[in-house]
Design an enzyme around this catalytic site. Structure first.
Site: not given
Ligand code: ADP
Length: 551
Positions: A447, A442
């Site tokens: 992501w 993250k």
């Protein structure tokens, strides 16, 4: 109004009866080690499984009671698959490569009354026996003259016991929902969790893996089962091979590239299944075999790959070395395991080889009887656009609905099981696993897929293995670190490797640093183990981290 069709329970014992009655002369070949190859047929296997069933009764094992195995892939393990489950007892296959304390936990948690073990694991058995007070007997899978020299309760010889039992046995008419076997997840974090399969789920799973747009196991196949029979029932191959009447080849514990190559060649195997690391060893061995010889030796038509993502180089080499289609499948212990299989559609017939390799990188489409979908963190369904990644959830006839004697919140009210994987789904229903949710990186609220980065690193010819982990970064919260192993005799610098990857992934995904190591840690099922890596690198500071440069 009900239909007027006969109702029969779906039972595992019917599979081996079918094999013996309709494919009785098809062979089962086992490598017992040191050049000793054992051969018999489905008909022989039925007789011996019935003897095992009588033995299970003689040992006093009750219906629903667990019996454990610590064993490699051999005909004896196969007989136990049928002989134990066929009586209504439950076959608990235990992975001998787990930590000793996990094995002890599984044996005790499953309440196993007996353990059938391979002699090569005798030392392990001697170590665990004192910690498993409820086990009444340890039975060595060998002949009388091969008995191990250990002191454990109820030590007995399998061959002596089995030959002493009658081949006369009538399988009981069980309820198809009765438990048949029990497998535990590897428990990389926390204790292993038990998944309790039923006769019904097992037979339906076998049937679906025989289908053509699936593993397509048929009576004409010779199947090399490399996947251990202690790993999710060997992907159900011991059952699907019986259902189809295929020849079954069991490699024992000899799984080096050379041994696998020899078995594929000597038994004219047409299909085989394994995890990517096993395929890598096979390809490394095959690299040194003359190209024409290779094509003559190996008559394989497809190689099934699962358990972790297959790097593109494996897919390409299978094609170039053997003319073989590497077929990726996805699944997990909780799903029996097969849910998706990658077989091309009609529309893919015109693809160039390169485009087809791209397609083969996907993990496949769901089998009938299962459903897959991706969700965001709030439980909303995400689009099937091939690039939005979300939590992969599954449900179906052979997906677990609970763990054995353990509470867990992996299931929602609509029966969706949260797999812990992150995936994309495209419009044709092909899934692509982008990460396990605990491995995703993250970075600044976005992501980054560790699997995609690993795949990009692995496409460099000098890289043998690669792991990407997310580590703390003072500005971005987390950034990727690439930890790589170079191929023997090859060299590459960190900068050159990153340059190569630059063309394959988004610029902001590129790892901030690269560390070269001699080897990477693996789990008991041969997967990259990121937990020890995270520990090893917990104090690592990125060269891009301002805090680091200040310090
Ligand atoms: P464990 O890894 O705990 O032994 P499983 O054998 O059940 O448990 O592994 C299931 C996991 O393996 C999946 O959740 C997924 O992350 C991974 N996996 C299985 N098949 C594939 C595939 N084709 N591509 C990528 N990952 C896969």
């Amino acid at each position: 109004m009900n239909g007027l069709m006969q109702q029969r329970q779906l039972l595992i014992s019917d599979l081996i009866e079918h094999a013996a009655n309709n494919h009785g002369d098809r062979e089962i070949v086992s490598n017992l080690g040191n050049g000793h190859i054992h051969r018999y047929t489905w008909s022989g296997a039925l007789g011996r499984s019935k003897r095992v069933a009588n033995l299970i009764h003689a040992l006093g094992v009750a219906t629903g009671q667990c019996v454990a195995t610590l064993a490699w892939n051999t005909h004896r393990h196969l007989e136990l698959y049928y002989g134990v489950s066929g009586t209504g007892a439950v076959m608990a296959t235990v992975n001998p490569r787990l930590f000793t304390e996990q094995i002890v936990y599984i044996l005790n948690h499953s309440g196993s009354s007996h353990v059938f073990f391979d002699v090569s694991l005798a030392k392990l058995v001697a170590e665990i026996a004192p910690q498993c007070p409820d086990i009444k007997g340890f039975i060595a899978l060998c002949d009388a003259d091969q008995m191990p020299d250990i002191v454990v309760p109820g030590l007995a010889c399998y061959e002596s016991l089995v030959t002493g039992c009658s081949e006369d046995y009538a399988w009981p008419s069980l309820d198809e929902n009765s438990a048949s076997s029990l497998c535990y997840t590897s428990g990389t974090t926390g204790k292993p969790k038990g998944v309790l399969y039923s006769h019904r789920s097992t037979v339906l799973h076998a049937m679906s893996t025989c289908m053509v747009d699936s593993f397509a196991i048929s009576a004409r196949d010779s199947v090399l089962l490399i996947v251990p029979m202690f790993h999710v029932n060997g992907w159900g191959i011991p059952y699907s091979s019986a259902m189809a009447g295929a020849k079954l080849v069991l490699p024992g514990s000899e799984l080096s590239g050379g041994h696998v190559y020899a078995m594929l060649r000597d038994e004219a195997c047409t299909v085989s299944c394994g995890v990517p690391t096993v395929w890598m060893s096979l390809l490394e061995y095959a690299e040194n075999v003359d190209a024409e010889q290779r094509r003559r030796d190996i008559v394989l038509t497809r190689a099934l790959s699962g358990g972790s993502a297959a790097p593109r180089r494996i897919i390409e080499k299978f094609e170039h070395y053997f003319g073989v289609y590497l077929c990726q499948a996805w699944g997990m212990t909780e799903t029996s395991p097969v849910v998706t299989v990658n077989v091309p559609l009609r529309k893919h017939e015109a693809l160039t080889l390169d485009e087809r390799f791209d397609l083969q990188m996907l993990s496949g489409r769901p089998l009938p009887g299962t459903e897959v979908a991706i969700f965001d963190d709030e439980g909303n369904r995400l689009p099937h656009d091939g690039h939005t990644a979300g939590q992969l959830k599954v449900r179906g006839h052979w997906v677990a609905r609970a763990y054995y004697h353990r509470e867990d919140d992996a299931w929602d009210a609509n029966n969706w099981f949260a797999t812990g994987d992150l995936a994309t789904l495209n419009a044709d229903g092909y899934i692509r696993i982008t990460d396990r949710s605990k491995d995703v990186i993250k970075s600044g609220g976005e992501w980054i897929s560790s699997l995609d980065l690993e795949s990009a690193a692995l496409s460099h010819p000098a890289i043998d293995e690669a792991a990407v982990i997310g580590l703390r970064h003072s500005h971005w919260q987390e950034r990727p670190l690439l930890i790589a192993v170079k191929r023997k005799g090859k060299d590459v610098t960190a900068d050159a490797l990153l340059d190569h990857m630059r063309n394959l992934v988004a610029k902001w995904w590129l790892p901030d640093d690269v560390v070269f190591v001699d080897s990477l840690p693996h789990t008991a099922t041969g997967k990259l183990s990121k937990l020890p890596l995270r520990k090893q690198f917990e104090n690592f500071r990125f060269s891009t981290d301002v805090e680091n440069t200040r310090g």
